[in-house]
Design an enzyme around this catalytic site. Structure first.
Site, mmCIF file in Angstrom:
data_model
loop_
_atom_site.group_PDB
_atom_site.id
_atom_site.type_symbol
_atom_site.label_atom_id
_atom_site.label_comp_id
_atom_site.label_asym_id
_atom_site.label_seq_id
_atom_site.Cartn_x
_atom_site.Cartn_y
_atom_site.Cartn_z
ATOM 1 N N GLU A 3 -16.619 -8.497 2.153
ATOM 2 C CA GLU A 3 -16.324 -8.269 3.740
ATOM 3 C C GLU A 3 -17.056 -9.474 4.254
ATOM 4 O OE1 GLU A 3 -15.825 -3.223 3.246
ATOM 5 O OE2 GLU A 3 -17.691 -4.107 4.145
ATOM 6 N N HIS B 150 -18.869 0.532 10.883
ATOM 7 C CA HIS B 150 -18.480 0.132 9.470
ATOM 8 C C HIS B 150 -19.822 -0.293 8.815
ATOM 9 C CE1 HIS B 150 -16.690 -0.967 6.038
ATOM 10 N NE2 HIS B 150 -17.312 -2.138 6.164
ATOM 11 N N LYS C 86 -17.465 -0.492 15.675
ATOM 12 C CA LYS C 86 -16.019 -0.402 16.096
ATOM 13 C C LYS C 86 -15.712 -0.179 17.680
ATOM 14 C CE LYS C 86 -15.321 2.163 11.628
ATOM 15 N NZ LYS C 86 -15.168 3.360 10.928
ATOM 16 N N TYR D 119 -9.464 -2.981 5.474
ATOM 17 C CA TYR D 119 -9.189 -1.515 4.789
ATOM 18 C C TYR D 119 -8.353 -1.442 3.831
ATOM 19 C CZ TYR D 119 -12.390 0.261 8.378
ATOM 20 O OH TYR D 119 -13.471 0.732 9.345
ATOM 21 N N ASN E 299 -15.587 7.029 14.625
ATOM 22 C CA ASN E 299 -17.329 7.082 13.964
ATOM 23 C C ASN E 299 -18.223 5.928 14.075
ATOM 24 O OD1 ASN E 299 -16.087 5.659 12.049
ATOM 25 N ND2 ASN E 299 -16.224 6.837 10.286
HETATM 26 P P1 GDP Z 1 -16.796 4.871 5.584
HETATM 27 O O1 GDP Z 1 -17.096 4.041 4.440
HETATM 28 O O2 GDP Z 1 -18.101 5.875 5.851
HETATM 29 O O3 GDP Z 1 -16.593 4.246 6.837
HETATM 30 O O4 GDP Z 1 -15.669 5.837 5.358
HETATM 31 P P2 GDP Z 1 -14.302 5.474 4.303
HETATM 32 O O5 GDP Z 1 -14.428 4.127 3.609
HETATM 33 O O6 GDP Z 1 -14.014 6.622 3.547
HETATM 34 O O7 GDP Z 1 -13.069 5.281 5.654
HETATM 35 C C1 GDP Z 1 -12.714 4.336 6.420
HETATM 36 C C2 GDP Z 1 -12.707 4.912 7.674
HETATM 37 O O8 GDP Z 1 -11.433 5.472 7.866
HETATM 38 C C3 GDP Z 1 -13.770 5.602 8.110
HETATM 39 O O9 GDP Z 1 -14.942 5.087 8.710
HETATM 40 C C4 GDP Z 1 -13.099 6.416 9.254
HETATM 41 O O10 GDP Z 1 -12.929 5.634 10.540
HETATM 42 C C5 GDP Z 1 -11.560 6.550 8.765
HETATM 43 N N1 GDP Z 1 -11.188 7.714 7.890
HETATM 44 C C6 GDP Z 1 -11.659 7.897 6.825
HETATM 45 N N2 GDP Z 1 -11.247 9.187 6.399
HETATM 46 C C7 GDP Z 1 -10.711 9.847 7.782
HETATM 47 C C8 GDP Z 1 -9.649 10.865 7.752
HETATM 48 O O11 GDP Z 1 -9.774 11.864 7.113
HETATM 49 N N3 GDP Z 1 -9.083 10.726 9.252
HETATM 50 C C9 GDP Z 1 -9.074 9.804 10.084
HETATM 51 N N4 GDP Z 1 -8.514 10.062 11.215
HETATM 52 N N5 GDP Z 1 -9.875 8.721 9.651
HETATM 53 C C10 GDP Z 1 -10.812 8.745 8.549
HETATM 54 MG MG MG Z 2 -15.650 2.556 3.249
#
Ligand code: GDP
Ligand code: MG
Length: 149
Positions: free
Chosen positions: A126, A115, A9, A49, A112
């Site tokens: 994807e 991805h 990212k 997303y 973080n």
């Molecule tokens: P991943 O699969 O571990 O990347 O997590 P998810 O698919 O649940 O979420 C996608 C991305 O959205 C995450 O990598 C974070 O960058 C962001 N994200 C998820 N949950 C949160 C949250 O509670 N707050 C914020 N600011 N970003 C979030």
């Molecule tokens: Mg995810």
């Protein structure tokens, strides 16, 4: 052979962690089959997303993903989808285990670093979204016999 979609990212690119991330997948034994530095469009970020469209963090997430260049990659190997998720670590870097990319290198869920596709079917969707077929290179590293019995 299984493939997964990995993106470094914008925060990872800005923090000069591209080589560090690639190193972890390379030394593990996975094979790079696609790689590009991109300024992502809003449309692509929103499609990527799409499952999070209703979440409160969606707008901020999309703005962040398109705010600066990102490195999109496809990695190949047996079990690479699940293994990559292990290498990446939990979504929140504060609770991600030490030894993982997020656990070692990040402190904030909204920054973080990386991805990784969450399942084989997601990876297929994807990869098709981010890469054209001709951008992916099928090749067999000569050390395959030293990685797999
Ligand atoms: P991943 O699969 O571990 O990347 O997590 P998810 O698919 O649940 O979420 C996608 C991305 O959205 C995450 O990598 C974070 O960058 C962001 N994200 C998820 N949950 C949160 C949250 O509670 N707050 C914020 N600011 N970003 C979030
Ligand atoms: Mg995810």
């Amino acid at each position: 052979m299984e493939r997964t979609f990995i993106a470094i990212k914008p925060d990872g690119v800005q923090r000069k962690l591209v080589a560090e991330v690639i190193r972890r997948f390379e030394t593990k034994g996975f094979t790079l089959v696609g790689l590009k530095l991109m300024q992502v469009s809003r449309e692509l970020a929103e499609q990527h997303y799409d499952v999070h469209r209703e979440k409160p963090f969606f707008a901020g997430l999309v703005d962040f993903i398109i705010s600066a260049p990102l490195v999109a990659m496809v990695w190949e190997g047996e079990g690479v989808v699940a293994s990559a998720r292990t290498i990446i670590g939990a979504t929140n870097p504060l609770t991600a285990a030490p030894g993982t990319i997020r656990g070692d290198l990040g402190v904030s869920i909204g920054r973080n670093l990386i991805h990784g596709s969450d399942a084989v079917e997601t990876a297929q969707r994807e990869i098709a979204l981010w890469f054209k077929e001709e951008e992916l290179v099928s090749w067999s590293p000569s050390l395959t016999d030293w990685l797999y019995e």
